[in-house]
Design a protein around this motif. Structure first.
Motif, PDB file in Angstrom:
ATOM      1  N   SER A 238      -0.393  -0.484  -8.901  1.00  0.00           N
ATOM      2  CA  SER A 238      -1.649   0.022  -8.422  1.00  0.00           C
ATOM      3  C   SER A 238      -1.277   1.167  -7.364  1.00  0.00           C
ATOM      4  O   SER A 238      -2.075   2.145  -7.213  1.00  0.00           O
ATOM      5  N   PHE A 239      -0.416   0.587  -6.265  1.00  0.00           N
ATOM      6  CA  PHE A 239      -0.253   1.407  -5.069  1.00  0.00           C
ATOM      7  C   PHE A 239       0.606   2.706  -5.496  1.00  0.00           C
ATOM      8  O   PHE A 239       0.190   3.839  -4.858  1.00  0.00           O
ATOM      9  N   LEU A 240       1.632   2.647  -6.508  1.00  0.00           N
ATOM     10  CA  LEU A 240       2.311   3.853  -6.663  1.00  0.00           C
ATOM     11  C   LEU A 240       1.455   4.863  -7.525  1.00  0.00           C
ATOM     12  O   LEU A 240       1.647   5.950  -7.582  1.00  0.00           O
ATOM     13  N   GLY A 241       0.451   4.140  -8.354  1.00  0.00           N
ATOM     14  CA  GLY A 241      -0.366   5.054  -8.847  1.00  0.00           C
ATOM     15  C   GLY A 241      -0.945   6.013  -8.188  1.00  0.00           C
ATOM     16  O   GLY A 241      -1.267   7.177  -8.394  1.00  0.00           O
ATOM     17  N   ILE A 242      -1.700   5.515  -6.985  1.00  0.00           N
ATOM     18  CA  ILE A 242      -2.227   6.390  -5.975  1.00  0.00           C
ATOM     19  C   ILE A 242      -1.402   7.219  -5.411  1.00  0.00           C
ATOM     20  O   ILE A 242      -1.751   8.463  -5.228  1.00  0.00           O
ATOM     21  N   VAL A 267       9.419  10.211   3.781  1.00  0.00           N
ATOM     22  CA  VAL A 267       8.160   9.724   3.658  1.00  0.00           C
ATOM     23  C   VAL A 267       8.080   8.272   3.063  1.00  0.00           C
ATOM     24  O   VAL A 267       7.100   7.474   2.963  1.00  0.00           O
ATOM     25  N   ALA A 268       9.498   7.838   2.746  1.00  0.00           N
ATOM     26  CA  ALA A 268       9.686   6.590   2.284  1.00  0.00           C
ATOM     27  C   ALA A 268      11.043   5.933   2.834  1.00  0.00           C
ATOM     28  O   ALA A 268      11.912   6.753   3.227  1.00  0.00           O
ATOM     29  N   ILE A 406      -5.427  -6.704   3.309  1.00  0.00           N
ATOM     30  CA  ILE A 406      -4.230  -6.175   3.943  1.00  0.00           C
ATOM     31  C   ILE A 406      -4.492  -4.515   4.178  1.00  0.00           C
ATOM     32  O   ILE A 406      -5.154  -3.934   3.593  1.00  0.00           O
ATOM     33  N   ALA A 407      -3.891  -4.330   5.351  1.00  0.00           N
ATOM     34  CA  ALA A 407      -4.356  -2.863   5.645  1.00  0.00           C
ATOM     35  C   ALA A 407      -3.039  -2.172   6.207  1.00  0.00           C
ATOM     36  O   ALA A 407      -2.003  -2.665   6.804  1.00  0.00           O
ATOM     37  N   SER A 408      -3.027  -0.736   5.966  1.00  0.00           N
ATOM     38  CA  SER A 408      -1.962   0.105   6.539  1.00  0.00           C
ATOM     39  C   SER A 408      -2.136   1.376   6.237  1.00  0.00           C
ATOM     40  O   SER A 408      -3.405   1.754   5.898  1.00  0.00           O
ATOM     41  N   ASP A 409      -1.278   2.388   6.058  1.00  0.00           N
ATOM     42  CA  ASP A 409      -1.553   3.677   5.715  1.00  0.00           C
ATOM     43  C   ASP A 409      -0.195   3.931   4.609  1.00  0.00           C
ATOM     44  O   ASP A 409       0.725   3.201   4.747  1.00  0.00           O
ATOM     45  N   LEU A 410      -0.407   4.634   3.629  1.00  0.00           N
ATOM     46  CA  LEU A 410       0.609   4.820   2.333  1.00  0.00           C
ATOM     47  C   LEU A 410       1.939   5.193   3.091  1.00  0.00           C
ATOM     48  O   LEU A 410       2.983   4.596   2.581  1.00  0.00           O
ATOM     49  N   VAL A 411       2.047   6.146   3.898  1.00  0.00           N
ATOM     50  CA  VAL A 411       3.302   6.571   4.476  1.00  0.00           C
ATOM     51  C   VAL A 411       3.955   5.428   5.130  1.00  0.00           C
ATOM     52  O   VAL A 411       5.343   5.210   4.869  1.00  0.00           O
ATOM     53  N   SER A 412       3.286   4.805   6.005  1.00  0.00           N
ATOM     54  CA  SER A 412       3.962   3.631   6.710  1.00  0.00           C
ATOM     55  C   SER A 412       4.253   2.577   6.191  1.00  0.00           C
ATOM     56  O   SER A 412       5.510   1.860   6.059  1.00  0.00           O
ATOM     57  N   MET A 413       3.668   2.559   4.877  1.00  0.00           N
ATOM     58  CA  MET A 413       3.903   1.216   3.844  1.00  0.00           C
ATOM     59  C   MET A 413       5.374   1.653   3.182  1.00  0.00           C
ATOM     60  O   MET A 413       6.175   0.980   2.862  1.00  0.00           O
ATOM     61  N   LEU A 414       5.262   2.938   2.633  1.00  0.00           N
ATOM     62  CA  LEU A 414       6.599   3.253   2.030  1.00  0.00           C
ATOM     63  C   LEU A 414       7.634   3.307   2.812  1.00  0.00           C
ATOM     64  O   LEU A 414       8.867   3.000   2.480  1.00  0.00           O
ATOM     65  N   ARG A 415       7.472   3.819   4.040  1.00  0.00           N
ATOM     66  CA  ARG A 415       8.663   3.870   4.834  1.00  0.00           C
ATOM     67  C   ARG A 415       9.007   2.255   5.217  1.00  0.00           C
ATOM     68  O   ARG A 415      10.158   2.037   5.643  1.00  0.00           O
ATOM     69  N   ALA A 416       7.992   1.455   5.112  1.00  0.00           N
ATOM     70  CA  ALA A 416       8.482   0.004   5.620  1.00  0.00           C
ATOM     71  C   ALA A 416       8.964  -0.875   4.409  1.00  0.00           C
ATOM     72  O   ALA A 416       9.147  -1.971   4.438  1.00  0.00           O
ATOM     73  N   SER A 441       8.298  -4.728   4.678  1.00  0.00           N
ATOM     74  CA  SER A 441       8.889  -5.478   6.099  1.00  0.00           C
ATOM     75  C   SER A 441       7.667  -5.909   6.865  1.00  0.00           C
ATOM     76  O   SER A 441       7.913  -6.718   7.672  1.00  0.00           O
ATOM     77  N   GLU A 442       6.676  -5.449   7.085  1.00  0.00           N
ATOM     78  CA  GLU A 442       5.344  -5.680   7.878  1.00  0.00           C
ATOM     79  C   GLU A 442       4.172  -4.885   7.437  1.00  0.00           C
ATOM     80  O   GLU A 442       4.194  -3.998   7.244  1.00  0.00           O
ATOM     81  N   MET A 443       3.214  -5.855   7.600  1.00  0.00           N
ATOM     82  CA  MET A 443       1.891  -5.091   7.138  1.00  0.00           C
ATOM     83  C   MET A 443       0.778  -6.064   7.883  1.00  0.00           C
ATOM     84  O   MET A 443       1.018  -7.393   8.051  1.00  0.00           O
ATOM     85  N   ALA A 444      -0.372  -5.597   8.375  1.00  0.00           N
ATOM     86  CA  ALA A 444      -1.694  -6.300   9.020  1.00  0.00           C
ATOM     87  C   ALA A 444      -2.101  -7.125   7.908  1.00  0.00           C
ATOM     88  O   ALA A 444      -2.770  -6.425   6.816  1.00  0.00           O
ATOM     89  N   VAL A 445      -2.281  -8.176   8.090  1.00  0.00           N
ATOM     90  CA  VAL A 445      -2.921  -9.258   7.182  1.00  0.00           C
ATOM     91  C   VAL A 445      -4.143  -9.984   8.017  1.00  0.00           C
ATOM     92  O   VAL A 445      -3.965 -10.534   8.936  1.00  0.00           O
ATOM     93  N   SER A 446      -5.483  -9.667   7.447  1.00  0.00           N
ATOM     94  CA  SER A 446      -6.597 -10.381   8.276  1.00  0.00           C
ATOM     95  C   SER A 446      -7.105 -11.258   7.295  1.00  0.00           C
ATOM     96  O   SER A 446      -7.557 -10.886   6.217  1.00  0.00           O
ATOM     97  N   GLY A 447      -7.478 -12.381   7.958  1.00  0.00           N
ATOM     98  CA  GLY A 447      -7.767 -13.548   7.354  1.00  0.00           C
ATOM     99  C   GLY A 447      -9.078 -14.236   8.411  1.00  0.00           C
ATOM    100  O   GLY A 447     -10.011 -13.567   8.889  1.00  0.00           O
ATOM    101  N   SER A 448      -8.654 -15.486   8.638  1.00  0.00           N
ATOM    102  CA  SER A 448      -9.596 -16.230   9.453  1.00  0.00           C
ATOM    103  C   SER A 448      -9.186 -15.989  10.994  1.00  0.00           C
ATOM    104  O   SER A 448      -8.198 -15.435  11.238  1.00  0.00           O
TER     105      SER A 448
END
Length: 448
Positions: A238-242, A267-268, A406-416, A441-448
């Motif tokens: 799904s992410f790669l399709g974007i 970029v990755a 889960i939150a990030s931006d695509l380039v940061s995610m690809l580089r991570a 390697s790292e991503m922001a996860v928001s829950g409780s």
């Protein structure tokens, strides 16, 4: 009349109507679609069609018309309509036929068995998918099980003397299963696709839907944190399709891609290698030529972490002073081609899924995301989307979790991206993507 002859007749009619150049796309299709629910057929369709679409070019302007009246008078009327549409179109110095035509040899586009599968037999396949999901202990409901197939014959001809055709088949099936009750209801999807029904394993498709739902049963909201994240193949696709959509030269030239102006840049992570291959022998979207007659081919997009190129059709290539990559895609004869991915390929890595989970240590395994296509900003690439999956504790899969983002931006995610899984599969989400699990390697996860 053969489809190639029909396309040739349409081109001749457009030239006779006053077009400077012309192209015609002729198509004949048949499709079947079966939905079953609770052991019974809920809906069944068997449809077919034959039609032609004509592009006419007049003084750097283009017009399009399509129809199903394939008599001499009907084709002549369509040609005239395309010519008239070009007359009132805006001038575009880059419009016109591609400079390169041809067909790549692609074997195995047709199933030898599809025609021998009766409607009753494919209905039974869909019922087997549903039974396989429903019979798993703990599954409370199977929302639907679907089987679809299609066969198509297409031909293209243009005023520069190019004419070609091909035939292809596809079959796919999926099921959606639920585990739990009421507000605790969790869902899972199983998918299979191939050239024909003989390539589908109904037991595996149904079992996958059930197991993905059962793995989330009893899920709770996790605590917020930043941590390693493993994306399963469905989510990675799904992410790669974007990403693939943002690598369209049309998106770049319209100012709707965060990758604009970044060719040659990193970029990755070097572990991530991405390509588009319109002639892949196993690719569901493979064809000898694209929607305007350029030969199908493989285009490397990201290698060693660097963005190498974008995807072009003839028009966007002229705008950029480049060559087409064979990515003029047609959805049907009812519309002109547009730039898109064909078979988007993530090159596999060396780690199994268990290996990725082990490397994550303490983190999150994401098996589902919601609202991704509407949740990504095409300019900045930022996203914050709902997700569910399982915790990773001490390098092993732990408790199921839900109601998180889960939150990030695509380039940061690809580089991570820290590692790419070795187990790839075709996923029809966000286009056709051959994906594998990814360790971020790292991503922001928001829950409780």
């Amino acid at each position: 009349m053969s489809l190639e002859d029909l396309a040739g007749q349409a081109v001749a009619a457009a030239l006779s109507a006053g077009a400077g150049e012309a192209e015609a796309w002729a198509e004949e299709t048949r499709s079947r679609d079966v939905h079953v629910y609770d052991g019974r057929v809920e809906s069944l369709s068997d449809a077919g069609g034959r039609g032609v679409g004509i592009r006419a070019f007049v003084d750097h302007k283009s017009g399009y018309a399509y129809g199903t009246d394939l008599s001499d008078a009907g084709v002549a009327a369509l040609a005239g309509a395309a010519r008239e549409a070009a007359e009132v179109a805006d001038s575009d110095e880059h419009a016109g036929l591609p400079d390169e035509f041809g067909a790549t040899e692609v074997s195995g586009l047709r199933s030898a068995e599809l025609e021998s599968w009766s409607t009753e037999r494919v209905v039974e396949l869909a019922l087997e998918v549903e039974r396989a999901a429903r019979e798993r202990p703990g599954v409370s409901q199977v929302e639907s099980a679907v089987y679809s197939d299609g066969e198509g014959n297409v031909a293209i001809a243009n005023s520069r003397g190019f004419s070609a055709s091909y035939s292809a088949t596809q079959a796919w099936s999926w099921a959606s299963a639920f585990a739990g009750e009421g507000a605790e209801l969790m869902t899972g999807t199983g998918v299979g696709l191939g050239r024909g029904p003989e390539a589908l394993d109904p037991e595996a498709i149904g079992a996958e839907a059930a197991e993905r739902a059962l793995a989330l049963k009893g899920a709770r909201q996790p605590e917020s944190r930043r941590c390693p994240v493993v994306l399963d193949a469905f989510v990675a696709a799904s992410f790669l399709g974007i990403v693939g959509g943002m690598l369209s030269a049309d998106a770049v030239q319209r100012g709707r891609s965060l990758f604009a102006g970044r060719e040659g840049e990193e970029v990755a992570h070097p572990a991530l290698r991405l390509a588009d291959d319109g002639a892949h022998p196993e690719g569901p979207a493979s064809a000898p030529f694209d929607g305007e007659g350029s030969p199908g081919r493989r285009t490397a997009l990201i290698e060693e972490g660097r963005l190498l190129t974008f995807l072009f059709d003839a028009r966007t290539a002229r705008v950029a002073g480049r060559e087409t990559t064979g990515n003029a895609v047609r959805r049907s004869y009812r519309g002109p081609p547009s730039v898109s991915t064909t078979n988007l390929l993530l090159e596999p890595g060396d780690e199994t899924l268990d290996g990725l989970v082990s490397r994550a240590g303490d983190g999150l395994y994401v098996t589902d995301v919601a609202g991704l296509h509407s949740g990504v900003n095409p300019i900045s690439g930022t996203f914050s989307v709902g997700a569910s999956g399982r915790l990773i504790e001490g390098g092993e899969l732990g408790a199921p979790v839900r109601e998180l983002t889960i939150a990030s931006d695509l380039v940061s995610m690809l580089r991570a991206v820290d590692a790419v899984g070795s187990e790839t599969r075709w996923v029809p989400f966000g286009g056709i993507v051959k994906a594998a699990p990814l360790l971020i390697s790292e991503m922001a996860v928001s829950g409780s």
